[in-house]
Design a protein around this motif. Structure first.
Motif, PDB file in Angstrom:
ATOM      1  N   PRO A  34     -28.639   0.232  35.462  1.00  0.00           N
ATOM      2  CA  PRO A  34     -28.429   0.933  34.194  1.00  0.00           C
ATOM      3  C   PRO A  34     -28.353   2.454  34.320  1.00  0.00           C
ATOM      4  O   PRO A  34     -27.756   3.103  33.467  1.00  0.00           O
ATOM      5  CB  PRO A  34     -29.644   0.501  33.357  1.00  0.00           C
TER       6      PRO A  34
ATOM      7  N   ARG B 218     -26.651   3.938  36.451  1.00  0.00           N
ATOM      8  CA  ARG B 218     -25.319   4.164  37.029  1.00  0.00           C
ATOM      9  C   ARG B 218     -25.332   4.336  38.543  1.00  0.00           C
ATOM     10  O   ARG B 218     -24.352   4.788  39.134  1.00  0.00           O
ATOM     11  CB  ARG B 218     -24.609   5.378  36.382  1.00  0.00           C
TER      12      ARG B 218
ATOM     13  N   LEU C 158     -28.484  -2.893  30.902  1.00  0.00           N
ATOM     14  CA  LEU C 158     -27.330  -3.657  31.360  1.00  0.00           C
ATOM     15  C   LEU C 158     -26.919  -3.191  32.747  1.00  0.00           C
ATOM     16  O   LEU C 158     -26.797  -1.986  33.000  1.00  0.00           O
ATOM     17  CB  LEU C 158     -26.158  -3.509  30.385  1.00  0.00           C
ATOM     18  N   TYR C 159     -26.710  -4.157  33.616  1.00  0.00           N
ATOM     19  CA  TYR C 159     -26.212  -3.903  34.960  1.00  0.00           C
ATOM     20  C   TYR C 159     -24.708  -4.156  34.984  1.00  0.00           C
ATOM     21  O   TYR C 159     -24.200  -4.994  34.236  1.00  0.00           O
ATOM     22  CB  TYR C 159     -26.907  -4.814  35.975  1.00  0.00           C
ATOM     23  N   GLU C 160     -24.012  -3.443  35.835  1.00  0.00           N
ATOM     24  CA  GLU C 160     -22.575  -3.632  35.981  1.00  0.00           C
ATOM     25  C   GLU C 160     -22.298  -4.283  37.324  1.00  0.00           C
ATOM     26  O   GLU C 160     -22.743  -3.788  38.360  1.00  0.00           O
ATOM     27  CB  GLU C 160     -21.858  -2.284  35.889  1.00  0.00           C
TER      28      GLU C 160
ATOM     29  N   ARG D   9     -17.872  -6.612  35.065  1.00  0.00           N
ATOM     30  CA  ARG D   9     -18.613  -7.225  33.944  1.00  0.00           C
ATOM     31  C   ARG D   9     -19.962  -6.536  33.775  1.00  0.00           C
ATOM     32  O   ARG D   9     -20.547  -6.044  34.746  1.00  0.00           O
ATOM     33  CB  ARG D   9     -18.881  -8.713  34.206  1.00  0.00           C
ATOM     34  N   SER D  10     -20.468  -6.552  32.551  1.00  0.00           N
ATOM     35  CA  SER D  10     -21.848  -6.144  32.290  1.00  0.00           C
ATOM     36  C   SER D  10     -22.708  -7.391  32.175  1.00  0.00           C
ATOM     37  O   SER D  10     -22.295  -8.377  31.557  1.00  0.00           O
ATOM     38  CB  SER D  10     -21.940  -5.329  30.999  1.00  0.00           C
TER      39      SER D  10
ATOM     40  N   GLU E 266     -19.791  -7.313  23.927  1.00  0.00           N
ATOM     41  CA  GLU E 266     -20.320  -6.152  24.644  1.00  0.00           C
ATOM     42  C   GLU E 266     -21.280  -5.367  23.755  1.00  0.00           C
ATOM     43  O   GLU E 266     -22.333  -4.904  24.209  1.00  0.00           O
ATOM     44  CB  GLU E 266     -19.156  -5.275  25.106  1.00  0.00           C
TER      45      GLU E 266
ATOM     46  N   ASP F 270     -24.533  -7.280  23.413  1.00  0.00           N
ATOM     47  CA  ASP F 270     -25.358  -7.045  24.599  1.00  0.00           C
ATOM     48  C   ASP F 270     -26.102  -5.716  24.481  1.00  0.00           C
ATOM     49  O   ASP F 270     -27.299  -5.618  24.766  1.00  0.00           O
ATOM     50  CB  ASP F 270     -24.495  -7.012  25.864  1.00  0.00           C
ATOM     51  N   ARG F 271     -25.387  -4.674  24.078  1.00  0.00           N
ATOM     52  CA  ARG F 271     -25.982  -3.335  24.004  1.00  0.00           C
ATOM     53  C   ARG F 271     -27.044  -3.243  22.917  1.00  0.00           C
ATOM     54  O   ARG F 271     -28.016  -2.510  23.050  1.00  0.00           O
ATOM     55  CB  ARG F 271     -24.895  -2.281  23.754  1.00  0.00           C
TER      56      ARG F 271
ATOM     57  N   HIS G  28     -22.607 -12.900  29.331  1.00  0.00           N
ATOM     58  CA  HIS G  28     -23.240 -12.035  28.335  1.00  0.00           C
ATOM     59  C   HIS G  28     -24.680 -12.484  28.070  1.00  0.00           C
ATOM     60  O   HIS G  28     -24.899 -13.634  27.682  1.00  0.00           O
ATOM     61  CB  HIS G  28     -22.459 -12.062  27.023  1.00  0.00           C
TER      62      HIS G  28
END
Length: 800
Positions: A208, A210, A252-254, A271-272, A345, A348-349, A389
């Protein structure tokens, strides 16, 4: 109409014709019927395009076509498509030229239906429109279009995809938590096509913050046909947990998968994801990250009526309002459209849990192998598309399919049940085995709508339902009322909203509980689903009629929700909470209509919305007025709560508090506690008002409520005068006397729409201070506050 119309896509035929002035706005009364001809015709979309690399491998990817369409490229027929819920991707390698012509020929669904020959066993049981995999609401007036509104055309983007050596075909991601959540494992199953010696698959996980925290690459192993499939597992130590709204944060991880040739990325999939564990330990009793979580939410409708095209901006506004309404869940109804990726999305956030249904609504369905294959393909697409998700809580086969058949055709064998009982179940168990699959809504028990064993839809206004007081899960709670006066007049016109000859009386000779003109704008027998208007004053004007219905709607929802939140009767205060959640129906309107929505066609909330907001507050004080008067505290926040509880009696006639009880309390997270009865007050006048509030150790009021012990129709309310201060984006209000249902309104140079207040239509007692955030689109304007039964209004100027 002659010749071609220039347009951008995605756009469906009706919205294009409306823009060009060829049809009138179908939301205007009578204009829907005037444009029925549109879907009775065939329509052709034509597009000319250049191809930058005609010799390379290429695909045309149609994300959403509605619905019966022949596809032609350069005069050659490529395919026929008959399902609006799934994309179609066509290999056009070797068929592209420098200049190309694409034609989409959409066929009228009514011509298709006209030529159908249904098996005798289906007649009277299966609607012919169901043979088309298209939104069922395109053939009914349920959402408010009269007599119906059938959309047609392109509703999602079209892509020309040129493949440079390698492509990723499908990425399947599974996530699990191990070792007491100290380790998160991400499993990738990736398929692709094409091969270059030494080509790589790259995998990475970005935290998260980055920063890339783990990555891996491996050589692509090519099969003989050029299509390959490979797996990889990556581990994240001490992952941050994703929580539902109100229970924690939503980190959230990418994750990224890349196909690489000689250091150059040829294709990528990003994807997140979120790390969370969700377990259903009994029907609808969910434990998330070892914390019990109850579902308080709403059932959605399509965002708009004129098109199936997705509007992310409108969706985000509705999500803002959902958060403001203290909801943590949303039910994506089987009668709705396919929701856009942006919605999930955002969910999720924001930590919104999603009850996701497949696209079926009310009654029986065809049982042919061809039809079942179409449905199965849809389910596979949806599950693969959405399973990564964290917001997706569980899958559901559809809405009221079994219940609808039981209502309309009691005792008849259900046709098409294998779709829900076998096909969708198999898809979910194969592709997403860690999530619950619910056969249908409602489903479970002695009959489909049995509240004692499954979920239930609230038909208690017209049906006797055993056990309805304490259901396991209410998946739909609906009563009918019009929107606010400004919205009502906007789509009805003053004359039809309140006909001059109407007296506001309901007698045995009256077919409807409102003016006949209102019935034109309702659907689904909405006049039989009215709230308890008999508890409120008779109406003699449009304003009083709208208030009566709205206040009754809010009262009904408040009482049902507070009872469900308590989840058990007062004679069993130490028992388990029965109700695991509640969804109001509907969340939004697709058309201007009188029905049960919390938010009207223009995006305006009214009394029921704010009644639900207060009833869904994580920390809830609730009076239970019956043979005795009880006070409960329900704590659905993530933390234990303690403080000092004050319970008071207020006499509105003398404008004073006459009795008080004070008590120290502590309520654990997830608990519903009966705190006390109010027998200490002995007998008192039914005109008195109950008031309670909870104060924390810092002296802050963290929850409050007030209630009556008589019906509103018997009460006499004082003419309260409000004092208002506006500081920045906050309105502060006090009152000299009890103020019933204070309405806040905004006006920005004549624009009364687009205002949103953190709270509205609330009661206020002398000595209280109410602070309300000004939300919505406006940055300036005049704010007016007025209690419903008072002639006095207070005004202030607002500027951000």
């Amino acid at each position: 109409m002659n010749g071609w119309i220039k347009t951008n896509v995605p756009a469906q035929v009706h919205e294009i014709l409306l823009r060009e002035g060829i049809i009138e706005d179908p939301t205007i009364w009578g204009k829907t019927e005037a444009c029925l001809w549109v879907a009775e015709k065939d329509w052709i979309y034509k597009h000319s395009f250049t191809c930058p690399a005609p010799g390379k491998k290429a695909y045309l990817h149609f994300k959403g076509l509605d619905t019966l369409v022949d596809i032609y490229l350069n005069g050659k027929h490529l395919a026929y498509h008959n399902d609006m819920y799934v994309p179609i991707r066509l290999d056009v390698t070797g068929q592209l030229e420098e200049e190309n012509s694409l034609i989409l020929h959409f066929h009228s669904p009514f011509e298709f239906i006209k030529n159908l020959q249904l098996p005798e066993a289906w007649i009277g049981k299966i609607r012919p429109s169901r043979l088309i995999r298209k939104n069922e609401q395109d053939f009914t007036d349920y959402l408010g279009a009269k007599p119906y509104f059938t959309r047609i055309g392109i509703h999602e983007p079209i892509f020309l995809e040129i493949i440079d050596e390698l492509e990723l075909l499908e990425t399947d991601i599974s996530i699990r938590l191990l070792d007491g959540y100290r380790q998160g494992v991400i499993k990738f199953t990736v398929s692709g096509s094409g091969f270059v010696e030494g080509s790589l698959l790259g995998f990475s996980v970005t935290a998260p913050n980055r920063r890339i925290i783990t990555e891996h690459s491996q050589f692509i192993r090519c099969a003989s046909d050029g299509v390959w499939s490979q797996e990889c597992e990556l581990t994240v130590d001490n992952p941050q947990l994703w929580w539902p709204r109100g229970y924690g944060e939503q980190p959230l991880y990418e994750v990224t998968v890349s196909a690489i040739v000689n250091g150059e990325v040829k294709d990528t999939d990003v994807r997140s994801i979120g790390f969370r564990e969700a377990v259903m330990v009994s029907p609808f009793e969910f434990i998330i990250n070892q914390k019990p979580v109850k579902l308080w939410g709403a059932q959605s409708a399509p965002l708009q009526g004129i098109t199936h095209c997705w509007d992310n901006e409108q969706s985000n506004k509705l999500l803002d309002m959902l958060e403001n309404c203290n909801m943590n869940a949303q039910r994506i109804w089987g009668g709705a459209n396919k929701y856009g990726d942006g919605f999930y999305e955002e969910a999720d956030r924001r930590g919104i849990l999603i009850w996701q249904e497949f696209f079926h609504d009310y009654g029986m369905y065809p049982d042919t192998s061809e039809y079942r294959d179409l449905c199965k393909k849809e389910a596979e697409h949806q599950v693969k598309r959405l399973k990564h998700h964290p917001s997706i809580l569980f899958w559901c086969g559809g809405n009221e399919c079994f219940m609808g058949a039981e209502f309309v055709l009691p005792g008849e064998a259900y046709i098409g049940g294998e779709i829900f009982l076998e096909d969708y179940k198999e898809v979910c168990e194969t592709l997403d085995p860690d999530r619950y699959y619910h056969i249908n809504s409602p489903y479970g028990g002695a009959y489909s709508n049995d509240p004692l064993q499954g979920d239930t839809h609230s038909y208690t206004n017209t049906w006797y339902v055993p056990g309805a007081d304490y259901p396991i899960m209410i998946a739909e709670e609906i009563r009918t009322s019009p929107p606010s006066v400004k919205s009502f007049v906007r789509f009805m016109g003053e004359e039809r909203a309140w006909p001059a000859e109407y007296k506001g009386m309901i007698t045995s000779k009256d077919k409807y509980p409102w003016p006949d003109t209102w019935t034109e704008r309702t659907s689904a027998f909405g006049w039989t689903k009215i709230p308890p208007i008999e508890l409120f004053y008779d109406s003699d004007s449009l304003e009083s009629a709208v208030y009566k219905f709205g206040a009754a709607h809010g009262y009904y929802l408040r009482k049902v929700l507070e009872n469900n939140r308590r989840g058990k009767p007062a004679d069993n205060p130490d028992g388990a909470r029965v109700c695991q959640g509640h969804f109001v129906c509907r969340w939004n309107d697709s058309w201007p209509v009188i029905y049960g929505s919390m938010i009207d066609y223009y995006g305006e909330p009214y009394i029921p919305y704010y009644a639900v907001k207060r009833a869904y507050e994580p920390l809830l004080l609730t009076f239970d007025v019956q043979n005795f008067i009880y006070l409960w505290i329900v704590n659905d926040s993530s933390e234990d709560v303690e403080g000092t509880l004050y319970m008071k009696l207020f006499n509105p006639n003398t404008n004073e508090y006459v009795q008080e009880i004070k008590k120290s309390v502590r309520v654990a997270s997830g608990q519903s506690n009966l705190i006390t009865n109010l027998n200490e007050f002995k007998q008192f006048s039914r005109t008195y008002i109950l008031h309670a509030y909870l104060v924390d150790e810092n002296g802050e009021i963290i929850s409050r409520t007030n209630d009556f012990v008589d019906i509103e129709k018997h009460m006499r309310f004082p003419e309260a005068k409000l004092s208002m201060e506006i500081n920045g984006d906050t309105v502060k209000l006090t009152t000299d006397q009890f103020a019933r249902s204070i309405e806040l309104q905004g006006d920005n140079e004549g624009d009364e729409f687009g205002w949103l207040f953190e709270d509205n239509y609330f009661d206020l007692l002398p000595g209280e201070t109410k602070q309300v955030k000004i939300l919505g689109k406006h940055n300036k304007g005049t704010i007016t506050a007025k209690a419903y039964y008072s002639p006095f209004a207070s005004k202030g100027e607002f500027a951000r």
